[in-house]
Scaffold this motif. Structure first.
Motif, PDB file in Angstrom:
ATOM      1  N   LYS A  62      40.892   6.971  -3.605  1.00 12.64           N
ATOM      2  CA  LYS A  62      40.015   5.756  -4.157  1.00 12.64           C
ATOM      3  C   LYS A  62      40.777   5.064  -5.111  1.00 12.64           C
ATOM      4  O   LYS A  62      40.483   4.039  -5.163  1.00 12.64           O
ATOM      5  N   PHE A  63      41.465   5.782  -5.994  1.00 12.89           N
ATOM      6  CA  PHE A  63      42.397   4.953  -7.132  1.00 12.89           C
ATOM      7  C   PHE A  63      43.474   4.138  -6.383  1.00 12.89           C
ATOM      8  O   PHE A  63      43.758   3.055  -6.925  1.00 12.89           O
ATOM      9  N   ALA A  64      44.047   4.271  -5.173  1.00 16.47           N
ATOM     10  CA  ALA A  64      44.823   3.742  -4.522  1.00 16.47           C
ATOM     11  C   ALA A  64      44.022   2.275  -4.098  1.00 16.47           C
ATOM     12  O   ALA A  64      44.834   1.124  -4.107  1.00 16.47           O
ATOM     13  N   GLU A  65      43.013   2.627  -3.691  1.00 18.20           N
ATOM     14  CA  GLU A  65      42.102   1.057  -3.166  1.00 18.20           C
ATOM     15  C   GLU A  65      41.624   0.584  -4.393  1.00 18.20           C
ATOM     16  O   GLU A  65      41.737  -0.680  -4.216  1.00 18.20           O
ATOM     17  N   LEU A  66      41.487   0.960  -5.342  1.00 12.34           N
ATOM     18  CA  LEU A  66      41.076   0.328  -6.686  1.00 12.34           C
ATOM     19  C   LEU A  66      42.339  -0.409  -7.417  1.00 12.34           C
ATOM     20  O   LEU A  66      42.158  -0.988  -8.301  1.00 12.34           O
ATOM     21  N   ASN A  67      43.370   0.187  -7.162  1.00 10.69           N
ATOM     22  CA  ASN A  67      44.801  -0.306  -7.569  1.00 10.69           C
ATOM     23  C   ASN A  67      44.702   0.447  -9.202  1.00 10.69           C
ATOM     24  O   ASN A  67      44.621  -0.469 -10.121  1.00 10.69           O
ATOM     25  N   ALA A  68      44.202   1.585  -9.289  1.00 10.50           N
ATOM     26  CA  ALA A  68      43.878   2.260 -10.670  1.00 10.50           C
ATOM     27  C   ALA A  68      44.436   3.617 -10.692  1.00 10.50           C
ATOM     28  O   ALA A  68      45.131   4.305  -9.835  1.00 10.50           O
ATOM     29  N   LYS A  69      44.367   3.938 -12.113  1.00 10.63           N
ATOM     30  CA  LYS A  69      45.004   5.259 -12.445  1.00 10.63           C
ATOM     31  C   LYS A  69      44.306   5.973 -13.565  1.00 10.63           C
ATOM     32  O   LYS A  69      43.889   4.893 -14.634  1.00 10.63           O
ATOM     33  N   ALA A  70      44.193   7.109 -13.764  1.00  8.59           N
ATOM     34  CA  ALA A  70      43.347   7.865 -14.696  1.00  8.59           C
ATOM     35  C   ALA A  70      44.235   8.136 -16.058  1.00  8.59           C
ATOM     36  O   ALA A  70      45.430   8.831 -15.741  1.00  8.59           O
ATOM     37  N   TYR A  71      43.824   8.020 -17.201  1.00  5.99           N
ATOM     38  CA  TYR A  71      44.445   8.385 -18.268  1.00  5.99           C
ATOM     39  C   TYR A  71      43.629   9.144 -19.146  1.00  5.99           C
ATOM     40  O   TYR A  71      42.381   9.045 -19.039  1.00  5.99           O
ATOM     41  N   THR A  72      44.318  10.119 -19.888  1.00  3.81           N
ATOM     42  CA  THR A  72      43.364  10.999 -20.835  1.00  3.81           C
ATOM     43  C   THR A  72      44.015  10.675 -22.336  1.00  3.81           C
ATOM     44  O   THR A  72      45.038  10.518 -22.541  1.00  3.81           O
ATOM     45  N   LEU A  73      43.123  10.550 -23.304  1.00  7.06           N
ATOM     46  CA  LEU A  73      43.524  10.565 -24.435  1.00  7.06           C
ATOM     47  C   LEU A  73      43.650  12.108 -25.203  1.00  7.06           C
ATOM     48  O   LEU A  73      42.718  12.650 -25.014  1.00  7.06           O
ATOM     49  N   THR A  74      44.608  12.444 -26.033  1.00  5.34           N
ATOM     50  CA  THR A  74      44.903  13.599 -26.369  1.00  5.34           C
ATOM     51  C   THR A  74      44.121  13.879 -27.730  1.00  5.34           C
ATOM     52  O   THR A  74      43.604  14.985 -28.025  1.00  5.34           O
ATOM     53  N   LYS A  75      43.774  12.826 -28.630  1.00  7.14           N
ATOM     54  CA  LYS A  75      42.748  13.131 -29.802  1.00  7.14           C
ATOM     55  C   LYS A  75      41.522  11.800 -29.403  1.00  7.14           C
ATOM     56  O   LYS A  75      41.690  10.790 -30.185  1.00  7.14           O
ATOM     57  N   PRO A  76      40.629  12.355 -28.643  1.00  8.80           N
ATOM     58  CA  PRO A  76      39.656  11.235 -28.203  1.00  8.80           C
ATOM     59  C   PRO A  76      38.586  10.979 -29.211  1.00  8.80           C
ATOM     60  O   PRO A  76      38.453  11.980 -30.061  1.00  8.80           O
ATOM     61  N   PRO A  77      38.019   9.747 -29.269  1.00  5.70           N
ATOM     62  CA  PRO A  77      37.073   9.646 -30.255  1.00  5.70           C
ATOM     63  C   PRO A  77      35.760  10.277 -29.913  1.00  5.70           C
ATOM     64  O   PRO A  77      35.369  10.676 -28.791  1.00  5.70           O
ATOM     65  N   ILE A  78      34.773  10.836 -30.829  1.00  5.26           N
ATOM     66  CA  ILE A  78      33.633  11.129 -30.616  1.00  5.26           C
ATOM     67  C   ILE A  78      32.386  10.225 -30.628  1.00  5.26           C
ATOM     68  O   ILE A  78      32.273   9.409 -31.493  1.00  5.26           O
ATOM     69  N   GLU A  79      31.992  10.247 -29.530  1.00  5.74           N
ATOM     70  CA  GLU A  79      30.774   8.982 -29.413  1.00  5.74           C
ATOM     71  C   GLU A  79      29.668   9.642 -30.408  1.00  5.74           C
ATOM     72  O   GLU A  79      29.193  10.815 -30.558  1.00  5.74           O
ATOM     73  N   LYS A  80      29.246   8.617 -31.184  1.00  7.61           N
ATOM     74  CA  LYS A  80      28.319   8.885 -32.303  1.00  7.61           C
ATOM     75  C   LYS A  80      26.837   9.166 -31.776  1.00  7.61           C
ATOM     76  O   LYS A  80      26.204  10.313 -32.438  1.00  7.61           O
ATOM     77  N   ALA A  81      26.302   8.718 -30.761  1.00  8.60           N
ATOM     78  CA  ALA A  81      25.083   9.039 -30.049  1.00  8.60           C
ATOM     79  C   ALA A  81      24.830  10.633 -29.421  1.00  8.60           C
ATOM     80  O   ALA A  81      23.972  11.118 -29.709  1.00  8.60           O
TER      81      ALA A  81
END
Length: 106
Positions: A62-81
């Motif tokens: 799927k990512f090859a078709e989209l020309n995409a790659k997934a990344y992860t944040l090591t210290k992600p922000p916390i969504e307020k809601a």
């Protein structure tokens, strides 16, 4: 007078286009820009970005078709809601420009 206004408009548009290209020239810059515009400037500047091996392996076709790659944040922000971590992002390449979007915890 009209030429002066036109010249200022061209300079403004070129400057905006240059800033956009710089902020989206690499996957990490596009991801940091996305996090910044989502309202988390501290996380955008301080978090480390790592390759999301799990999602990239599971969705490689799927990512090859989209020309995409997934990344992860090591210290992600916390969504307020929802108090959820905004950890995984998908970065797509369009020509020489990269655009990031939140991928979720799927």
């Amino acid at each position: 007078m009209r030429k002066l206004i036109a010249k200022k408009e061209v300079i403004f548009l070129v400057t905006v286009a240059a800033i956009f290209i710089i902020l989206h020239s690499t996957p990490s810059m596009a991801l940091r820009t996305q996090v910044l515009f989502m309202g988390y400037p501290k996380s955008a500047l301080t978090t480390k970005i790592v390759d999301d091996k799990y999602h990239n392996e599971m969705n490689h076709i799927k990512f090859a078709e989209l020309n995409a790659k997934a990344y992860t944040l090591t210290k992600p922000p916390i969504e307020k809601a929802t108090q959820g971590e905004l950890r995984n992002f998908l970065v797509r390449k369009y020509g020489f420009i990269y655009l990031a979007e939140y991928y979720g915890e799927t």
